[in-house]
Design a protein around this motif. Structure first.
Motif, PDB file in Angstrom:
ATOM      1  N   LYS A  15      34.630  27.804  41.029  1.00  0.00           N
ATOM      2  CA  LYS A  15      34.101  26.808  41.959  1.00  0.00           C
ATOM      3  C   LYS A  15      34.342  25.391  41.435  1.00  0.00           C
ATOM      4  CE  LYS A  15      29.902  25.484  44.461  1.00  0.00           C
ATOM      5  NZ  LYS A  15      28.463  25.815  44.692  1.00  0.00           N
ATOM      6  N   ALA A  16      34.171  25.212  40.128  1.00  0.00           N
ATOM      7  CA  ALA A  16      34.344  23.880  39.540  1.00  0.00           C
ATOM      8  C   ALA A  16      35.808  23.527  39.330  1.00  0.00           C
ATOM      9  CB  ALA A  16      33.590  23.794  38.214  1.00  0.00           C
ATOM     10  N   TYR A  17      36.630  24.545  38.960  1.00  0.00           N
ATOM     11  CA  TYR A  17      38.029  24.297  38.597  1.00  0.00           C
ATOM     12  C   TYR A  17      38.931  25.262  39.370  1.00  0.00           C
ATOM     13  CZ  TYR A  17      35.402  22.240  34.702  1.00  0.00           C
ATOM     14  OH  TYR A  17      34.512  21.532  33.946  1.00  0.00           O
ATOM     15  N   PRO A  18      39.095  25.050  40.656  1.00  0.00           N
ATOM     16  CA  PRO A  18      39.813  26.030  41.480  1.00  0.00           C
ATOM     17  C   PRO A  18      41.289  26.187  41.169  1.00  0.00           C
ATOM     18  CG  PRO A  18      39.291  24.033  42.744  1.00  0.00           C
ATOM     19  CD  PRO A  18      38.542  23.933  41.457  1.00  0.00           C
ATOM     20  N   VAL A  19      41.918  25.196  40.545  1.00  0.00           N
ATOM     21  CA  VAL A  19      43.355  25.325  40.275  1.00  0.00           C
ATOM     22  C   VAL A  19      43.649  25.612  38.799  1.00  0.00           C
ATOM     23  CG1 VAL A  19      44.000  23.911  42.248  1.00  0.00           C
ATOM     24  CG2 VAL A  19      43.713  22.820  40.015  1.00  0.00           C
ATOM     25  N   ALA A  20      42.606  25.864  37.998  1.00  0.00           N
ATOM     26  CA  ALA A  20      42.831  26.302  36.614  1.00  0.00           C
ATOM     27  C   ALA A  20      43.390  27.727  36.634  1.00  0.00           C
ATOM     28  CB  ALA A  20      41.533  26.248  35.820  1.00  0.00           C
ATOM     29  N   VAL A  21      43.844  28.190  35.485  1.00  0.00           N
ATOM     30  CA  VAL A  21      44.413  29.535  35.353  1.00  0.00           C
ATOM     31  C   VAL A  21      43.333  30.470  34.813  1.00  0.00           C
ATOM     32  CG1 VAL A  21      46.181  30.938  34.223  1.00  0.00           C
ATOM     33  CG2 VAL A  21      46.717  28.601  34.956  1.00  0.00           C
ATOM     34  N   TYR A  22      43.211  31.645  35.419  1.00  0.00           N
ATOM     35  CA  TYR A  22      42.218  32.636  34.988  1.00  0.00           C
ATOM     36  C   TYR A  22      42.940  33.933  34.651  1.00  0.00           C
ATOM     37  CZ  TYR A  22      38.983  29.257  36.880  1.00  0.00           C
ATOM     38  OH  TYR A  22      38.281  28.090  37.115  1.00  0.00           O
ATOM     39  N   ARG A  23      42.688  34.430  33.451  1.00  0.00           N
ATOM     40  CA  ARG A  23      43.318  35.662  33.007  1.00  0.00           C
ATOM     41  C   ARG A  23      42.274  36.583  32.385  1.00  0.00           C
ATOM     42  NH1 ARG A  23      46.559  34.099  35.910  1.00  0.00           N
ATOM     43  NH2 ARG A  23      48.760  33.610  35.569  1.00  0.00           N
ATOM     44  N   GLY A  24      42.433  37.878  32.597  1.00  0.00           N
ATOM     45  CA  GLY A  24      41.535  38.865  32.017  1.00  0.00           C
ATOM     46  C   GLY A  24      42.314  39.954  31.306  1.00  0.00           C
ATOM     47  N   ILE A  25      41.601  40.680  30.471  1.00  0.00           N
ATOM     48  CA  ILE A  25      42.201  41.798  29.753  1.00  0.00           C
ATOM     49  C   ILE A  25      41.180  42.924  29.703  1.00  0.00           C
ATOM     50  CG2 ILE A  25      41.428  40.993  27.475  1.00  0.00           C
ATOM     51  CD1 ILE A  25      44.129  42.000  26.384  1.00  0.00           C
ATOM     52  N   SER A  26      41.623  44.147  29.823  1.00  0.00           N
ATOM     53  CA  SER A  26      40.720  45.295  29.797  1.00  0.00           C
ATOM     54  C   SER A  26      40.834  46.039  28.471  1.00  0.00           C
ATOM     55  CB  SER A  26      41.039  46.251  30.956  1.00  0.00           C
ATOM     56  OG  SER A  26      40.800  45.631  32.200  1.00  0.00           O
ATOM     57  N   GLY A  27      39.754  46.711  28.106  1.00  0.00           N
ATOM     58  CA  GLY A  27      39.776  47.550  26.918  1.00  0.00           C
ATOM     59  C   GLY A  27      39.354  46.858  25.634  1.00  0.00           C
ATOM     60  N   TYR A  28      38.846  45.631  25.733  1.00  0.00           N
ATOM     61  CA  TYR A  28      38.432  44.887  24.535  1.00  0.00           C
ATOM     62  C   TYR A  28      37.028  44.340  24.724  1.00  0.00           C
ATOM     63  CZ  TYR A  28      43.297  45.010  23.048  1.00  0.00           C
ATOM     64  OH  TYR A  28      44.549  45.439  22.661  1.00  0.00           O
TER      65      TYR A  28
END
Length: 264
Positions: free
Chosen positions: A226-239
């Motif tokens: 909501k605050a930073y709509p054009v930032a990059v968001y990445r996730g990782i599973s298993g950690y």
């Protein structure tokens, strides 16, 4: 605040900011894999070493880091990386450097708990952390390690992946350490009373928010988007929380290099 460095000062500079209860040495595991190409700067935040300081605020830490950069002739950063609470300090530093006209190519916020909870929850977390840090005030490092690994906070943060934290917990219990009441209160405030400063769209595009999909801190993502709509968001599973940097430091360093060069 104290600082450690790795690599050649003539190379582009990267800044690595450790998480709550850790020190600069907890960034060495992946920082050493950056040192061939970059000048790696690793502060130990106030209240976390044995230099007699207290942690006051993310903004105060950012100001001290800025002073260090100026004193050492560093006028730009290829990367600011922050882990857990260090991600909030990294955010404050990015805001400050933008205001001072100091270029930052990329920011990588790993596992930051960018929450703004009510005072009652913050008081609850203060008690939890006050009890946790008492464990560090001993010369029996093996006992301290065992108690931290069995603590409710570690079990909550890591869930069924607490074993991933073993190297970090052994590191932070390797010497006797004490944390002042002021430091504990302000650690809680930084993590759970986090204000999100304004950034332009151009500044947001340099920001990468990275979380494990299973960690509690990922729940702040809605607020971040909501605050930073054009930032990059990445996730990782298993950690677990910040688990990739602990379990696979070389792979994590390669991820940071990719972030600098390609923006992920």
């Amino acid at each position: 605040m104290t600082f450690e460095t790795l690599g050649n000062k003539e190379n582009p500079a990267v800044l690595l900011i450790h998480g709550m209860l850790c020190t600069a040495k907890d960034c060495r595991g992946f920082g050493k894999y950056l040192a061939d190409d970059y000048y790696v700067i690793m502060p130990t935040l106030d209240g976390h070493g044995n230099d007699g300081t207290d942690l006051l605020s993310a903004e105060g830490e950012a100001s001290k880091i800025l002073d260090y950069l100026r004193e050492n002739g560093i006028d730009r950063l290829a990367l600011i990386q922050g882990s857990s609470m260090g991600a909030e300090v990294a955010l404050a530093l990015y805001e400050l450097l933008n205001a001072k006209g100091i270029p930052v190519h990329r920011c990588f916020f790993d596992g930051g708990p960018f929450f703004d909870f009510k005072p009652a929850f913050r008081r609850f977390m203060y008690v939890r952390f006050r009890n946790l840090v008492k464990i560090f005030d001993t010369d029996d490092h093996e006992e301290a390690y065992s108690k931290v690994m069995e603590s409710g906070i570690i079990k909550f943060v890591a869930k069924d992946k607490a074993a991933e934290f073993e190297p970090m917990i052994r590191s932070i219990t390797a010497e006797r350490r004490s944390f002042s009441d002021s430091t504990i209160r302000n650690m809680v405030k930084i993590c759970y009373n986090c204000k999100l400063p304004h950034f332009t769209e151009g500044e947001q595009r340099k920001m990468i928010f990275f979380h494990s999909n299973e960690e509690p801190a990922v729940k702040c993502r809605k607020r971040l988007v909501k605050a930073y709509p054009v930032a990059v968001y990445r996730g990782i599973s298993g950690y677990a929380h910040c688990g990739l940097q602990i379990k696979k430091p070389k792979g994590y360093a390669e991820l940071l290099k990719k972030a600098i060069k390609e923006g992920l």
